[in-house]
Design a protein around this motif. Structure first.
Motif, PDB file in Angstrom:
ATOM      1  N   GLU A  32       0.837  -1.151  -0.224  1.00 12.49           N
ATOM      2  CA  GLU A  32       0.045  -0.215   0.086  1.00 12.49           C
ATOM      3  C   GLU A  32       0.751   1.491  -0.020  1.00 12.49           C
ATOM      4  O   GLU A  32       0.436   2.194  -0.580  1.00 12.49           O
ATOM      5  N   LEU A  33       1.941   1.231   0.408  1.00 15.99           N
ATOM      6  CA  LEU A  33       3.096   2.320   0.589  1.00 15.99           C
ATOM      7  C   LEU A  33       3.656   2.563  -0.559  1.00 15.99           C
ATOM      8  O   LEU A  33       4.173   3.726  -0.830  1.00 15.99           O
ATOM      9  N   LEU A  37       2.590   0.186  -8.655  1.00 14.87           N
ATOM     10  CA  LEU A  37       2.436  -1.346  -8.656  1.00 14.87           C
ATOM     11  C   LEU A  37       2.144  -1.841 -10.172  1.00 14.87           C
ATOM     12  O   LEU A  37       1.441  -0.985 -10.775  1.00 14.87           O
ATOM     13  N   PRO A  38       2.500  -3.088 -10.384  1.00 15.41           N
ATOM     14  CA  PRO A  38       2.236  -3.624 -11.613  1.00 15.41           C
ATOM     15  C   PRO A  38       0.684  -3.682 -11.489  1.00 15.41           C
ATOM     16  O   PRO A  38      -0.152  -3.820 -10.334  1.00 15.41           O
ATOM     17  N   PRO A  39       0.005  -3.702 -12.778  1.00 20.71           N
ATOM     18  CA  PRO A  39      -1.614  -3.576 -12.851  1.00 20.71           C
ATOM     19  C   PRO A  39      -2.233  -4.640 -12.256  1.00 20.71           C
ATOM     20  O   PRO A  39      -3.201  -4.575 -11.467  1.00 20.71           O
ATOM     21  N   ASP A  40      -1.887  -5.912 -12.245  1.00 16.04           N
ATOM     22  CA  ASP A  40      -2.415  -7.043 -11.499  1.00 16.04           C
ATOM     23  C   ASP A  40      -2.181  -6.900 -10.142  1.00 16.04           C
ATOM     24  O   ASP A  40      -3.206  -7.136  -9.442  1.00 16.04           O
ATOM     25  N   ALA A  43      -4.652  -4.167  -9.032  1.00 15.36           N
ATOM     26  CA  ALA A  43      -5.997  -4.690  -8.884  1.00 15.36           C
ATOM     27  C   ALA A  43      -6.249  -5.565  -7.769  1.00 15.36           C
ATOM     28  O   ALA A  43      -7.467  -5.338  -6.888  1.00 15.36           O
ATOM     29  N   MET A  44      -5.325  -6.474  -7.293  1.00 16.53           N
ATOM     30  CA  MET A  44      -5.537  -7.367  -6.294  1.00 16.53           C
ATOM     31  C   MET A  44      -5.618  -6.499  -5.060  1.00 16.53           C
ATOM     32  O   MET A  44      -6.396  -6.687  -4.072  1.00 16.53           O
ATOM     33  N   LEU A  45      -4.528  -5.389  -4.817  1.00 22.61           N
ATOM     34  CA  LEU A  45      -4.768  -4.647  -3.521  1.00 22.61           C
ATOM     35  C   LEU A  45      -6.095  -4.017  -3.385  1.00 22.61           C
ATOM     36  O   LEU A  45      -6.625  -3.884  -2.298  1.00 22.61           O
ATOM     37  N   GLN A  46      -6.536  -3.450  -4.399  1.00 20.64           N
ATOM     38  CA  GLN A  46      -7.959  -2.807  -4.668  1.00 20.64           C
ATOM     39  C   GLN A  46      -8.977  -3.773  -4.131  1.00 20.64           C
ATOM     40  O   GLN A  46      -9.872  -3.408  -3.302  1.00 20.64           O
ATOM     41  N   GLN A  47      -8.923  -5.090  -4.539  1.00 24.43           N
ATOM     42  CA  GLN A  47     -10.193  -6.163  -4.225  1.00 24.43           C
ATOM     43  C   GLN A  47      -9.954  -6.220  -2.868  1.00 24.43           C
ATOM     44  O   GLN A  47     -11.014  -6.612  -2.001  1.00 24.43           O
ATOM     45  N   ILE A  48      -8.556  -6.367  -2.144  1.00 27.43           N
ATOM     46  CA  ILE A  48      -8.498  -6.784  -0.546  1.00 27.43           C
ATOM     47  C   ILE A  48      -8.794  -5.531   0.000  1.00 27.43           C
ATOM     48  O   ILE A  48      -9.680  -5.749   1.020  1.00 27.43           O
ATOM     49  N   GLN A  49      -8.486  -4.503  -0.181  1.00 31.12           N
ATOM     50  CA  GLN A  49      -8.980  -3.100   0.585  1.00 31.12           C
ATOM     51  C   GLN A  49     -10.445  -3.095   0.497  1.00 31.12           C
ATOM     52  O   GLN A  49     -11.060  -2.605   1.379  1.00 31.12           O
ATOM     53  N   GLN A  50     -11.129  -3.685  -0.614  1.00 32.30           N
ATOM     54  CA  GLN A  50     -12.617  -3.374  -0.729  1.00 32.30           C
ATOM     55  C   GLN A  50     -13.157  -4.519   0.170  1.00 32.30           C
ATOM     56  O   GLN A  50     -14.381  -4.091   0.980  1.00 32.30           O
ATOM     57  N   VAL A  51     -12.596  -5.558   0.314  1.00 32.91           N
ATOM     58  CA  VAL A  51     -13.151  -6.617   1.215  1.00 32.91           C
ATOM     59  C   VAL A  51     -13.120  -6.103   2.587  1.00 32.91           C
ATOM     60  O   VAL A  51     -14.003  -6.347   3.611  1.00 32.91           O
TER      61      VAL A  51
END
Length: 71
Positions: A32-33, A37-40, A43-51
């Motif tokens: 997060e810091l 980040l690479p696009p994939d 995207a995974m980080l965004q998904q984890i943050q949404q959960v």
């Protein structure tokens, strides 16, 4: 001929590591810091943050005490 029994280290090592979820959480917190980040990965980080936003961890005082009574 003398045989030496070697105690396998892998089971003891695996048991000594922190929980896999805790390890992954620490990695994602570092990612997060980073500014880019690479696009994939992004995207995974965004998904984890949404959960985490959808299912927030309750505050420590909202749990159940060891006696089984509500805290």
């Amino acid at each position: 001929m003398k045989l030496t029994h070697l105690d396998p280290y892998d089971g003891r090592r695996a048991a000594a590591y922190p929980d896999m979820g805790d390890q992954l959480d620490a990695i994602w917190k570092v990612l997060e810091l980073l500014p880019v980040l690479p696009p994939d990965t992004a995207a995974m980080l965004q998904q984890i943050q949404q959960v985490k936003a959808d299912y927030p961890k309750p505050p420590p005082s909202a749990g159940v005490s060891l006696s089984g009574d509500a805290a």
